[in-house]
Enzyme design. Sequence first.
Site, mmCIF file in Angstrom:
data_model
loop_
_atom_site.group_PDB
_atom_site.id
_atom_site.type_symbol
_atom_site.label_atom_id
_atom_site.label_comp_id
_atom_site.label_asym_id
_atom_site.label_seq_id
_atom_site.Cartn_x
_atom_site.Cartn_y
_atom_site.Cartn_z
ATOM 1 N N GLU A 118 1.237 -1.194 -0.036
ATOM 2 C CA GLU A 118 0.013 -0.123 -0.308
ATOM 3 C C GLU A 118 0.983 1.055 0.164
ATOM 4 O OE1 GLU A 118 -2.955 -0.544 2.673
ATOM 5 O OE2 GLU A 118 -3.599 1.870 2.701
ATOM 6 N N LYS B 228 -7.714 -1.461 11.137
ATOM 7 C CA LYS B 228 -6.932 -2.100 9.656
ATOM 8 C C LYS B 228 -5.802 -1.079 9.431
ATOM 9 C CE LYS B 228 -6.313 -2.102 5.399
ATOM 10 N NZ LYS B 228 -5.260 -0.781 4.701
ATOM 11 N N ASP C 287 3.890 -15.072 10.469
ATOM 12 C CA ASP C 287 2.708 -15.199 10.612
ATOM 13 C C ASP C 287 1.460 -14.606 10.468
ATOM 14 O OD1 ASP C 287 0.279 -16.618 10.158
ATOM 15 O OD2 ASP C 287 1.144 -18.782 10.629
ATOM 16 N N HIS D 88 -2.428 10.339 1.576
ATOM 17 C CA HIS D 88 -2.419 9.142 -0.130
ATOM 18 C C HIS D 88 -2.807 9.509 -1.481
ATOM 19 C CE1 HIS D 88 -3.314 5.084 -0.338
ATOM 20 N NE2 HIS D 88 -4.787 5.117 -1.349
#
Length: 438
Positions: free
Chosen positions: A85, A280, A296, A393
Amino acid sequence: MNKAISGFSKLSKEEKIKWIANQYFSTPTEAVALLKNYWNSDEKIQKLHDEFIENTITNFYIPLGVAPNFLINGKYSTIPMAIEESSVVAAAAKAAKFWSTRGGFKTTVINTEKIGQVHFIYKGDVTKLNLFFAQNKNKFFSETESITTNMQKRGGGILDIILKDKTDLLPNYFQLHATFETKDSMGANFINSCLEQFSKTLKEEAHHYDLFTETEKDIEVVMSILSNYVPNCIVRAEVSCPIADLEEKHILNPQEFAEKFVQAVQIAEVEPYRAVTHNKGIMNGVDAVVLATGNDFRAVEAGIHAYASRNGKYSSLSHAKIENGIFTFWLEIPLAVGTVGGLTSLHPLVKLSLEMLEKPSAKELMQFIAVAGLAQNFAALRSLTTTGIQEGHMKMHLNNIINQLEATEEERILIQKYFKRNTISHSAVVTFIENLRK
Ligand code: MEV
């Protein structure tokens, strides 16, 4: 066309690629060429990656970036992050720089207990089962000695095993609920091996237990497996400073900023729709470090989101307050990670990432991960409560749009110059480039 195949895993890599290319692609030679283009030119490295999983056909790249200037408990570190991202690493680096002049991050590992369970069915007298367990508990320890000796030398091992009656949830359902300390390893193999031995011991000892009837002797183990929910393997990361010190380019009124920031966190504490997105953002930082260090990320994700719901409602993992003119922002997350075993000494870039972090213990790695999560959350909330998220962004995403539109070097320079002063959107860039090309 019948696209089923038997014995696929037995084919050579070349044969697998050929089969796939012919089955699924209109231009098989191009597909093969693309797959091979991503092979590593060093055969040894490629073989290593081929053997991580079954049916490897190529490598799938994700950028490995670094976020420098993380001042953690008085020491500077550069944090490796594997993520696709566009804005994540930039945001982490920005937050790290911001806090480096405001006291830095403070971290503590609160506890490090891992959990595993043997799930079994026992049809009989519960009092007898309790007695059986009390009388045989030491056997679960002695019969796993060959597995636990090395771990014990490193200061770890089985902490405790308890019998849990779960018959209120499912008929005849019981558990051996075991807790472990696995030091610098994530411990999955160690825990699962111990649990499988517990399961054997349980069945064998039950079979010879005189007080049990024939039915009671016939304990049925459904499964033995570690839990990725580790609410007693917790790390805390925190930043704080006097409100006045928050001032910078985008924070002209620090008091107003701090109050709005705390409100944004409170919204995530009470509103699950917002909490999921808020968390998130934390996971953007957490997963990137987990992945770069060969851990993991699915296990970490599952455990952290379960923790976020521990009070019966999904909620924010981070918290913020203003007290006596001091702004404090912190998070606590469960993290079962390792710096030995697994991929850590196998994947060359994982080894490199761990060396960049100066060969951390698992506890130190927990702290780096938590800090990356908090930094990410701070950066997101700072943007959301000030300029809005799109400005930063889209600035980072601009390169992706330019690449998508296959702009020339000249066009790229002009686009970048123009969009320094104008709002970036996909359509605005398309229009701009169309005008250039007219
Ligand atoms: C985007 O990847 C993450 C954010 O949506 C997180 C947030 O809203 O807090 C920006």
